[in-house]
Design a protein around this motif. Structure first.
Motif, PDB file in Angstrom:
ATOM      1  N   CYS A 109       0.855  -1.183   0.000  1.00 51.12           N
ATOM      2  CA  CYS A 109       0.000   0.000   0.000  1.00 51.12           C
ATOM      3  C   CYS A 109       0.890   1.233   0.000  1.00 51.12           C
ATOM      4  N   THR A 110       0.725   2.092  -0.975  1.00 49.67           N
ATOM      5  CA  THR A 110       1.400   3.385  -0.956  1.00 49.67           C
ATOM      6  C   THR A 110       0.335   4.470  -0.962  1.00 49.67           C
ATOM      7  N   TYR A 111       0.701   5.625  -0.455  1.00 43.54           N
ATOM      8  CA  TYR A 111      -0.293   6.687  -0.318  1.00 43.54           C
ATOM      9  C   TYR A 111       0.307   8.035  -0.667  1.00 43.54           C
ATOM     10  N   ASP A 112      -0.563   8.974  -0.918  1.00 41.55           N
ATOM     11  CA  ASP A 112      -0.131  10.332  -1.189  1.00 41.55           C
ATOM     12  C   ASP A 112      -1.120  11.279  -0.520  1.00 41.55           C
ATOM     13  N   THR A 113      -0.618  12.226   0.212  1.00 40.12           N
ATOM     14  CA  THR A 113      -1.459  13.199   0.885  1.00 40.12           C
ATOM     15  C   THR A 113      -0.668  14.444   1.199  1.00 40.12           C
ATOM     16  N   SER A 114      -1.369  15.556   1.303  1.00 41.52           N
ATOM     17  CA  SER A 114      -0.727  16.797   1.718  1.00 41.52           C
ATOM     18  C   SER A 114      -1.073  17.130   3.167  1.00 41.52           C
ATOM     19  N   ASP A 115      -1.889  16.285   3.795  1.00 42.17           N
ATOM     20  CA  ASP A 115      -2.249  16.516   5.194  1.00 42.17           C
ATOM     21  C   ASP A 115      -1.029  16.268   6.077  1.00 42.17           C
ATOM     22  N   PRO A 116      -0.807  17.127   7.059  1.00 39.55           N
ATOM     23  CA  PRO A 116       0.336  16.923   7.956  1.00 39.55           C
ATOM     24  C   PRO A 116       0.146  15.724   8.894  1.00 39.55           C
ATOM     25  N   SER A 117      -1.098  15.395   9.200  1.00 37.69           N
ATOM     26  CA  SER A 117      -1.368  14.221  10.023  1.00 37.69           C
ATOM     27  C   SER A 117      -2.487  13.413   9.387  1.00 37.69           C
ATOM     28  N   TYR A 118      -2.389  12.125   9.541  1.00 35.66           N
ATOM     29  CA  TYR A 118      -3.353  11.245   8.880  1.00 35.66           C
ATOM     30  C   TYR A 118      -3.317   9.882   9.553  1.00 35.66           C
ATOM     31  N   GLY A 119      -4.344   9.105   9.268  1.00 40.05           N
ATOM     32  CA  GLY A 119      -4.405   7.747   9.788  1.00 40.05           C
ATOM     33  C   GLY A 119      -4.427   6.765   8.628  1.00 40.05           C
ATOM     34  N   LEU A 120      -3.854   5.616   8.846  1.00 39.68           N
ATOM     35  CA  LEU A 120      -3.839   4.559   7.837  1.00 39.68           C
ATOM     36  C   LEU A 120      -4.504   3.323   8.412  1.00 39.68           C
ATOM     37  N   PHE A 121      -5.355   2.713   7.646  1.00 41.24           N
ATOM     38  CA  PHE A 121      -6.161   1.583   8.105  1.00 41.24           C
ATOM     39  C   PHE A 121      -6.088   0.443   7.082  1.00 41.24           C
ATOM     40  N   TRP A 122      -6.250  -0.744   7.602  1.00 41.70           N
ATOM     41  CA  TRP A 122      -6.462  -1.910   6.744  1.00 41.70           C
ATOM     42  C   TRP A 122      -7.779  -2.567   7.141  1.00 41.70           C
ATOM     43  N   TYR A 123      -8.544  -2.924   6.096  1.00 44.28           N
ATOM     44  CA  TYR A 123      -9.802  -3.616   6.295  1.00 44.28           C
ATOM     45  C   TYR A 123      -9.795  -4.904   5.480  1.00 44.28           C
ATOM     46  N   LYS A 124     -10.542  -5.873   5.980  1.00 43.88           N
ATOM     47  CA  LYS A 124     -10.723  -7.155   5.295  1.00 43.88           C
ATOM     48  C   LYS A 124     -12.182  -7.252   4.870  1.00 43.88           C
ATOM     49  N   GLN A 125     -12.402  -7.657   3.633  1.00 43.64           N
ATOM     50  CA  GLN A 125     -13.778  -7.826   3.155  1.00 43.64           C
ATOM     51  C   GLN A 125     -13.955  -9.245   2.619  1.00 43.64           C
ATOM     52  N   PRO A 126     -14.570 -10.117   3.398  1.00 44.80           N
ATOM     53  CA  PRO A 126     -14.866 -11.467   2.897  1.00 44.80           C
ATOM     54  C   PRO A 126     -15.955 -11.393   1.822  1.00 44.80           C
ATOM     55  N   SER A 127     -16.237 -12.526   1.244  1.00 41.55           N
ATOM     56  CA  SER A 127     -17.237 -12.547   0.168  1.00 41.55           C
ATOM     57  C   SER A 127     -18.624 -12.115   0.662  1.00 41.55           C
ATOM     58  N   SER A 128     -18.859 -12.159   1.950  1.00 45.33           N
ATOM     59  CA  SER A 128     -20.151 -11.723   2.500  1.00 45.33           C
ATOM     60  C   SER A 128     -20.361 -10.211   2.344  1.00 45.33           C
ATOM     61  N   GLY A 129     -19.268  -9.466   2.195  1.00 45.64           N
ATOM     62  CA  GLY A 129     -19.407  -8.041   1.931  1.00 45.64           C
ATOM     63  C   GLY A 129     -19.055  -7.109   3.074  1.00 45.64           C
ATOM     64  N   GLU A 130     -19.119  -7.588   4.309  1.00 45.87           N
ATOM     65  CA  GLU A 130     -18.843  -6.699   5.425  1.00 45.87           C
ATOM     66  C   GLU A 130     -17.370  -6.325   5.487  1.00 45.87           C
ATOM     67  N   MET A 131     -17.090  -5.074   5.783  1.00 39.48           N
ATOM     68  CA  MET A 131     -15.713  -4.592   5.926  1.00 39.48           C
ATOM     69  C   MET A 131     -15.313  -4.739   7.385  1.00 39.48           C
ATOM     70  N   ILE A 132     -14.254  -5.481   7.611  1.00 35.14           N
ATOM     71  CA  ILE A 132     -13.797  -5.759   8.966  1.00 35.14           C
ATOM     72  C   ILE A 132     -12.503  -5.003   9.232  1.00 35.14           C
ATOM     73  N   PHE A 133     -12.506  -4.173  10.260  1.00 36.56           N
ATOM     74  CA  PHE A 133     -11.312  -3.412  10.614  1.00 36.56           C
ATOM     75  C   PHE A 133     -10.230  -4.353  11.152  1.00 36.56           C
ATOM     76  N   LEU A 134      -9.008  -4.165  10.644  1.00 31.97           N
ATOM     77  CA  LEU A 134      -7.907  -5.022  11.063  1.00 31.97           C
ATOM     78  C   LEU A 134      -6.889  -4.285  11.930  1.00 31.97           C
TER      79      LEU A 134
END
Lengths: 116, 113
Positions: free
Chosen positions: B23-48
């Protein structure tokens, strides 16, 4: 603690109709966000609400609207449905919204909308 | 504007092995958060896992760890000891000061027995 709930889970509509989707956030969460997910466009941000105020809106036509109630529950409405509106609509809640960068969004199971 | 890039559309991994999702990112914000989510075939996004831009140490959550390299603007997810239940789509996402998450295109992981 119960997670984010979305109703209905599945919906089939025809072109020109309108639809309302509902989202109940995790207890204590005051921010609710909506996203549209399609195979072609991926996950796209629709809008975010906090304390009944819309703080940000994505690049979607005016047919897409939403609101938040005093109990933080949220609804989104799509009027005059088009075939391209077929998608998985995901709702997410967080304590305060991602303006605070540590705030984590938790997602519901989604509503799968099919427009015929 | 924020941009998240995930260059691996799909990956295969053998059960019990480790896998790294880029995962690479680009932003001009001085502070930011990075997240990973898992999405099984059921569709729900699960925070990791979450990593803040000012965090000095890489985040870890059980079998998930985040390899954060701020200067290179990368936030790779490492899943150790893969399990069959890890088969899913994985999304990298970023938050800023605009009250939304920006997502990458996702990487499909298939775990082979």
């Amino acid at each position: 603690k119960a997670g984010v709930t979305q109703t209905p889970r599945y919906l089939i509509k025809t072109r020109g109709q309108q639809v309302t989707l509902s989202c109940s956030p995790i207890s204590g969460h005051r921010s609710v966000s909506w996203y549209q997910q399609t195979p072609g466009q991926g996950l796209q941000f629709l809008f975010e609400y906090f304390s009944e105020t819309q703080r940000n809106k994505g690049n979607f036509p005016g047919r897409f609207s939403g609101r938040q109630f005093s109990n933080s529950r949220s609804e989104m409405n799509v009027s005059t449905l088009e075939l391209g509106d077929s998608a998985l609509y995901l709702c997410a809640s967080s304590l305060a919204g991602t303006g605070i960068i540590t705030d984590t969004q938790y997602f519901g199971p989604g509503t799968r909308l099919t427009v015929l | 504007a924020q941009k998240i890039t995930q260059t691996q559309p799909g990956m295969f991994v053998q059960e019990k092995e480790a896998v790294t999702l880029d995962c690479t990112y680009d932003t001009s914000d001085p502070s930011y958060g990075l997240f990973w989510y898992k999405q099984p075939s059921s569709g729900e996004m699960i925070f990791l896992i979450y990593q803040g831009s000012y965090d000095q140490q890489n985040a870890t959550e059980g079998r998930y760890s985040l390899n954060f390299q701020k200067a290179r603007k990368s936030a790779n997810l490492v899943i150790s000891a893969s399990q069959l239940g890890d088969s899913a789509m994985y999304f990298c996402a970023m938050s800023g000061d605009d009250y939304k998450l920006s997502f990458g295109a996702g990487t499909t992981v298939t775990v082979r027995a």
